[in-house]
Enzyme design. Sequence first.
Site, PDB file in Angstrom:
ATOM      1  N   CYS A   1      -3.047  -2.493   8.936  1.00 26.49           N
ATOM      2  CA  CYS A   1      -3.463  -1.674   7.792  1.00 26.49           C
ATOM      3  C   CYS A   1      -4.281  -0.438   8.154  1.00 26.49           C
ATOM      4  O   CYS A   1      -3.885   0.674   7.824  1.00 26.49           O
ATOM      5  CB  CYS A   1      -4.229  -2.535   6.796  1.00 26.49           C
ATOM      6  SG  CYS A   1      -3.145  -3.699   5.963  1.00 26.49           S
TER       7      CYS A   1
ATOM      8  N   GLU B   1      -3.399  -4.676  -2.865  1.00 25.76           N
ATOM      9  CA  GLU B   1      -3.832  -5.926  -2.229  1.00 25.76           C
ATOM     10  C   GLU B   1      -4.996  -5.626  -1.284  1.00 25.76           C
ATOM     11  O   GLU B   1      -4.913  -4.721  -0.473  1.00 25.76           O
ATOM     12  CB  GLU B   1      -2.650  -6.522  -1.444  1.00 25.76           C
ATOM     13  CG  GLU B   1      -2.978  -7.806  -0.739  1.00 25.76           C
ATOM     14  CD  GLU B   1      -3.528  -8.845  -1.693  1.00 25.76           C
ATOM     15  OE1 GLU B   1      -2.780  -9.314  -2.559  1.00 25.76           O
ATOM     16  OE2 GLU B   1      -4.720  -9.191  -1.578  1.00 25.76           O
TER      17      GLU B   1
ATOM     18  N   THR C   1       0.867  -1.187   0.000  1.00 24.09           N
ATOM     19  CA  THR C   1       0.000   0.000   0.000  1.00 24.09           C
ATOM     20  C   THR C   1       0.898   1.230   0.000  1.00 24.09           C
ATOM     21  O   THR C   1       1.645   1.449   0.958  1.00 24.09           O
ATOM     22  CB  THR C   1      -0.902  -0.027   1.244  1.00 24.09           C
ATOM     23  OG1 THR C   1      -1.650  -1.252   1.206  1.00 24.09           O
ATOM     24  CG2 THR C   1      -1.861   1.153   1.260  1.00 24.09           C
TER      25      THR C   1
ATOM     26  N   GLY D   1      -8.003  -1.920  14.334  1.00 26.64           N
ATOM     27  CA  GLY D   1      -6.555  -2.043  14.538  1.00 26.64           C
ATOM     28  C   GLY D   1      -5.935  -2.830  13.405  1.00 26.64           C
ATOM     29  O   GLY D   1      -6.477  -2.868  12.298  1.00 26.64           O
TER      30      GLY D   1
ATOM     31  N   LEU E   1     -20.358  -3.652  10.532  1.00 26.58           N
ATOM     32  CA  LEU E   1     -21.184  -2.933  11.503  1.00 26.58           C
ATOM     33  C   LEU E   1     -21.128  -3.653  12.852  1.00 26.58           C
ATOM     34  O   LEU E   1     -22.106  -3.708  13.571  1.00 26.58           O
ATOM     35  CB  LEU E   1     -22.624  -2.824  10.992  1.00 26.58           C
ATOM     36  CG  LEU E   1     -22.847  -1.852   9.814  1.00 26.58           C
ATOM     37  CD1 LEU E   1     -24.288  -1.896   9.334  1.00 26.58           C
ATOM     38  CD2 LEU E   1     -22.469  -0.422  10.185  1.00 26.58           C
TER      39      LEU E   1
HETATM   40  P1  NAD Z   1       5.331  -7.679   6.459  1.00 28.43           P
HETATM   41  O1  NAD Z   1       6.103  -6.775   7.332  1.00 28.43           O
HETATM   42  O2  NAD Z   1       4.618  -8.861   7.026  1.00 28.43           O
HETATM   43  O3  NAD Z   1       6.294  -8.231   5.316  1.00 28.43           O
HETATM   44  C1  NAD Z   1       7.180  -7.424   4.607  1.00 28.43           C
HETATM   45  C2  NAD Z   1       8.409  -8.259   4.286  1.00 28.43           C
HETATM   46  O4  NAD Z   1       9.248  -7.529   3.371  1.00 28.43           O
HETATM   47  C3  NAD Z   1       9.303  -8.559   5.494  1.00 28.43           C
HETATM   48  O5  NAD Z   1       9.456  -9.947   5.599  1.00 28.43           O
HETATM   49  C4  NAD Z   1      10.632  -7.862   5.176  1.00 28.43           C
HETATM   50  O6  NAD Z   1      11.750  -8.571   5.653  1.00 28.43           O
HETATM   51  C5  NAD Z   1      10.590  -7.834   3.668  1.00 28.43           C
HETATM   52  N1  NAD Z   1      11.452  -6.819   3.039  1.00 28.43           N
HETATM   53  C6  NAD Z   1      11.504  -5.498   3.317  1.00 28.43           C
HETATM   54  N2  NAD Z   1      12.359  -4.895   2.479  1.00 28.43           N
HETATM   55  C7  NAD Z   1      12.855  -5.853   1.658  1.00 28.43           C
HETATM   56  C8  NAD Z   1      13.782  -5.847   0.580  1.00 28.43           C
HETATM   57  N3  NAD Z   1      14.374  -4.719   0.150  1.00 28.43           N
HETATM   58  N4  NAD Z   1      14.071  -7.005  -0.030  1.00 28.43           N
HETATM   59  C9  NAD Z   1      13.477  -8.151   0.377  1.00 28.43           C
HETATM   60  N5  NAD Z   1      12.575  -8.218   1.380  1.00 28.43           N
HETATM   61  C10 NAD Z   1      12.274  -7.082   2.018  1.00 28.43           C
HETATM   62  O7  NAD Z   1       4.302  -6.734   5.676  1.00 28.43           O
HETATM   63  P2  NAD Z   1       2.838  -7.142   5.138  1.00 28.43           P
HETATM   64  O8  NAD Z   1       1.853  -7.155   6.221  1.00 28.43           O
HETATM   65  O9  NAD Z   1       2.974  -8.323   4.250  1.00 28.43           O
HETATM   66  O10 NAD Z   1       2.501  -5.838   4.250  1.00 28.43           O
HETATM   67  C11 NAD Z   1       3.188  -5.571   3.051  1.00 28.43           C
HETATM   68  C12 NAD Z   1       2.481  -4.438   2.336  1.00 28.43           C
HETATM   69  O11 NAD Z   1       1.155  -4.859   1.948  1.00 28.43           O
HETATM   70  C13 NAD Z   1       2.256  -3.172   3.179  1.00 28.43           C
HETATM   71  O12 NAD Z   1       2.363  -2.047   2.343  1.00 28.43           O
HETATM   72  C14 NAD Z   1       0.844  -3.320   3.669  1.00 28.43           C
HETATM   73  O13 NAD Z   1       0.242  -2.078   3.938  1.00 28.43           O
HETATM   74  C15 NAD Z   1       0.179  -3.971   2.477  1.00 28.43           C
HETATM   75  N6  NAD Z   1      -1.031  -4.760   2.811  1.00 28.43           N
HETATM   76  C16 NAD Z   1      -1.018  -5.567   3.904  1.00 28.43           C
HETATM   77  C17 NAD Z   1      -2.135  -6.320   4.198  1.00 28.43           C
HETATM   78  C18 NAD Z   1      -2.171  -7.203   5.417  1.00 28.43           C
HETATM   79  O14 NAD Z   1      -3.247  -7.715   5.721  1.00 28.43           O
HETATM   80  N7  NAD Z   1      -1.054  -7.417   6.117  1.00 28.43           N
HETATM   81  C19 NAD Z   1      -3.268  -6.268   3.370  1.00 28.43           C
HETATM   82  C20 NAD Z   1      -3.220  -5.449   2.242  1.00 28.43           C
HETATM   83  C21 NAD Z   1      -2.080  -4.702   1.975  1.00 28.43           C
END
Ligand code: NAD
Length: 433
Positions: A262, A151, A122, A259, A252
């Site tokens: 996101c 996503e 995001t 929390g 709702l």
């Molecule tokens: P996360 O922290 O669980 O995973 C991110 C991963 O990226 C980590 O394992 C980290 O080590 C790795 N990383 C960071 N920099 C890197 C690099 N340069 N090379 C290789 N690996 C690297 O994060 P997440 O919850 O999976 O979220 C990822 C993105 O997706 C965010 O922007 C979040 O807002 C978005 N998102 C998350 C969700 C959710 O439910 N968690 C849903 C929709 C969107």
Amino acid sequence: MKVGIIGTGYVGLPTGVGLAELGNDVVCIDREASKIEALRAGKLTIFEDGLEDLFKKNVSAGRLTFTTSMKEGVENADLVIIAVGTPPHPVTKEADMKYIHAAATELAEYLQGYTVIATKSTVPVGTGDVVEGLIRKKNPSADFDVVSLPEFLREGFAVHDFFAPDRIVVGANTEKAANLIKTLYKPFEGKTKMLFVKRRSSETIKYASNAFLAIKIHYINEMANFCEKAGADVYEVAQGMGLDNRIGNRFLNPGPGYGGSCFPKDTNAMAYMGRMNGVNLSLIEAAIKGNDARKVEMAERVLEAVRHVPEARIAVWGLAFKNGTDDCRESPAMQIVAELLKHDVRLSVYDPKAIENARKLLGDKVEYADSALQAAKGADVLAILTEWPEFGKVDWLELKQAMRCASIVDLRNMLRPEEARANGFEYQCIGCR
Ligand code: NAD
């Protein structure tokens, strides 16, 4: 298709497993060597319902591999998905882009042939342009397009949402890139709506959606406060509202506040973008403020229940930000626990999946129980903070015998008030009496 996924977290890993299941060759890249080692050893690094079987199946089939090497994951890929974190900046609360910028810069030199770079993280509006610029600067002759592929998966339902998404939004500025994404999602053709829009619109859709959902939760929480005072029942109110198709009956459910990794960060990032663009996003600002205050108010309800008990013992059921996940990031439960710990109380906590993640944050400030009943032993009040289904199946007699005082503050409305009271408990819930 050969796909490299940068970032193997709550988004990257289920996406990688899902794309492998669809028949693609997927290489998951993460800079955290311990994660890659665990995954290579066949151990999942996150909990998601249904993920383990698919993970094992696709690893065995040779369609899913893991590496710390950007080169290995990117050089033969048709598509590189960026799924790294975009956490809130500690001061401004804008999305911190350091991981995105690092990933774009690191991947650039390994691009070979035409490649689509899709941002699933995001990211603030305009990030596609920035990523494009960073890659171009590092590798001026690379043949690539950058698309936005936001996503929408829900943690706890990541596998379900991968295979049955409500919609797929693609922000592509070239037809060639749009066509590659269409090919990737061909298995969903006719089943899922695909929306192709400008890259900046796609980036905005993600924030606009999450902010709207956060406002909806905050709205029903405020209605719950009102119902408590006015003698109405928030569930009846929500039901009546939800029957209006313009409102819809989902999101709702009153509770202790929104929390997770996101909504808090995305509402803050959107509010920041509003301020930077000179646009008044007052609804989002109000939801952020009200939601922050709600966690403190919820802790006060728990403390009120033990106001006259010196060194009260509080049992906490649930630490994850919602059920079905081990994720404690920005968990209302954890924030309520943090508030409780500012007072002279002792806490015994239990969560079916999130204890290890919670331990990293709470250390030895609380006692960890192996079961819900064990947490309740000797407690003066029980606070239910996460909606794990098992918390709704209480053995009243056992619970009453375990606790020192029969008192429950149910911030997830898991139990029936009349049943709790009939079994001799002081019982408080949200939005009704
Ligand atoms: P996360 O922290 O669980 O995973 C991110 C991963 O990226 C980590 O394992 C980290 O080590 C790795 N990383 C960071 N920099 C890197 C690099 N340069 N090379 C290789 N690996 C690297 O994060 P997440 O919850 O999976 O979220 C990822 C993105 O997706 C965010 O922007 C979040 O807002 C978005 N998102 C998350 C969700 C959710 O439910 N968690 C849903 C929709 C969107």
